[in-house]
Every structure is written in C-alpha cells, then in structure tokens.
Scaffold this motif. Structure first.
Motif, PDB file in Angstrom:
ATOM      1  N   THR A  47       0.608  -0.792   0.248  1.00 24.48           N
ATOM      2  CA  THR A  47       0.056  -0.103  -0.007  1.00 24.48           C
ATOM      3  C   THR A  47       0.585   1.600   0.081  1.00 24.48           C
ATOM      4  O   THR A  47       0.791   2.210  -0.867  1.00 24.48           O
ATOM      5  CB  THR A  47      -0.932  -0.060   1.073  1.00 24.48           C
ATOM      6  N   PRO A  48       2.157   1.625   0.987  1.00 23.65           N
ATOM      7  CA  PRO A  48       2.668   2.710   1.087  1.00 23.65           C
ATOM      8  C   PRO A  48       3.219   2.795  -0.836  1.00 23.65           C
ATOM      9  O   PRO A  48       3.583   3.815  -0.932  1.00 23.65           O
ATOM     10  CB  PRO A  48       3.222   2.645   2.529  1.00 23.65           C
ATOM     11  N   HIS A  50       2.314   1.669  -3.196  1.00 21.50           N
ATOM     12  CA  HIS A  50       1.292   1.691  -4.406  1.00 21.50           C
ATOM     13  C   HIS A  50       1.087   3.609  -4.330  1.00 21.50           C
ATOM     14  O   HIS A  50       0.970   4.470  -5.015  1.00 21.50           O
ATOM     15  CB  HIS A  50       0.242   1.395  -4.522  1.00 21.50           C
ATOM     16  N   GLN A  51       1.085   3.999  -3.200  1.00 15.74           N
ATOM     17  CA  GLN A  51       0.868   5.547  -3.051  1.00 15.74           C
ATOM     18  C   GLN A  51       1.387   6.093  -3.330  1.00 15.74           C
ATOM     19  O   GLN A  51       1.236   7.553  -3.935  1.00 15.74           O
ATOM     20  CB  GLN A  51       0.093   5.797  -1.336  1.00 15.74           C
ATOM     21  N   ARG A  52       2.496   6.523  -2.797  1.00 15.74           N
ATOM     22  CA  ARG A  52       3.987   6.902  -3.346  1.00 15.74           C
ATOM     23  C   ARG A  52       4.444   7.115  -4.286  1.00 15.74           C
ATOM     24  O   ARG A  52       4.287   8.266  -5.608  1.00 15.74           O
ATOM     25  CB  ARG A  52       5.329   6.108  -2.306  1.00 15.74           C
ATOM     26  N   VAL A 115      -4.770  -3.160  -5.871  1.00 16.28           N
ATOM     27  CA  VAL A 115      -4.031  -1.400  -5.549  1.00 16.28           C
ATOM     28  C   VAL A 115      -2.524  -1.335  -6.657  1.00 16.28           C
ATOM     29  O   VAL A 115      -1.422  -0.800  -6.887  1.00 16.28           O
ATOM     30  CB  VAL A 115      -3.470  -2.312  -4.349  1.00 16.28           C
TER      31      VAL A 115
END
Length: 120
Positions: A47-48, A50-52, A115
């Motif tokens: 998750t982090p 993919h967000q970044r 994601v």
C-alpha cells in the motif's frame, strides 16, 4: 525447527550437569507465519509503495521499509506495543506472486489488482 521435548530425567541432567536453563520467552524463535500472515505483510508493504509511486511495477531487488508493531503486521502476531522498522523484500514478493498468479485465490488476486499489481 521443532523444539525438543525432554523427559524429566533428561531435563534434570541438562540443568544439573550442563547448567542449562530453559530459554526465556524473548530468546525463543518466533513462530512461522501463515500464508494469511504473509499476505497481510505483503499488503502492509504494498500500500505505501503504491501510494508513493502510483504503480506496482516493483523492481525485483526493491526492499520496502515499514513500521511494524501495534497491529497484526508482525510475524509473531504479538506486538507487545513495540514498534520496529522492518525491511520487506517487496520486489521479490511481487515477482513470486506474478509467477504464481494462476494459483492465487481470487480474493488475493483481486486485492492485488485493486492496488495496481502488474501481472505481466
């Protein structure tokens, strides 16, 4: 590794002759993680990233640093309130999951697709 089961006589010999004592809780090896636990760790690191980055085209040698503890993201399932930084081999995990895409459960494949997992 399975812990050795000692009989009463063997335990007495170890304690009296060798001077050994049973291992303290913090010295015992952590239990192996289940596949569900592995998946939770994967998503904790995915998750982090993919967000970044905005994608999951993770290089094969990438290690994602996460803060573990205070939740279910530790391999032993018991955080004890401690937090620690851990490195997750996200690149290797992504490569492995791509190669096993056919055998993944539909739920797991859907979560990874949601994601942005690149399957080819």
């Amino acid at each position: 590794m399975t812990p050795l089961r000692q009989g009463t006589a063997q335990q007495w010999l170890c304690e009296q002759i060798l001077g050994s004592e049973p291992a303290a809780e913090q010295e015992k090896p952590k239990p192996r993680c289940s596949q569900a636990g592995d998946r939770a760790v994967d998503f904790t690191a995915t998750t982090p990233y993919h967000q970044r980055e905005g994608h999951l085209r993770v290089p094969g040698n990438h290690t994602e640093r996460i803060i573990a503890g205070g939740g279910d993201d530790r391999r032993d399932g018991e955080s004890g309130g401690r937090q620690e930084e851990r490195g997750i081999g996200l690149g290797a995990r992504a490569v492995n999951q791509r190669s096993r895409a056919v055998t993944l459960s539909p739920e797991c494949a859907d979560q990874l697709s949601a994601v942005g997992m690149r399957w080819t």
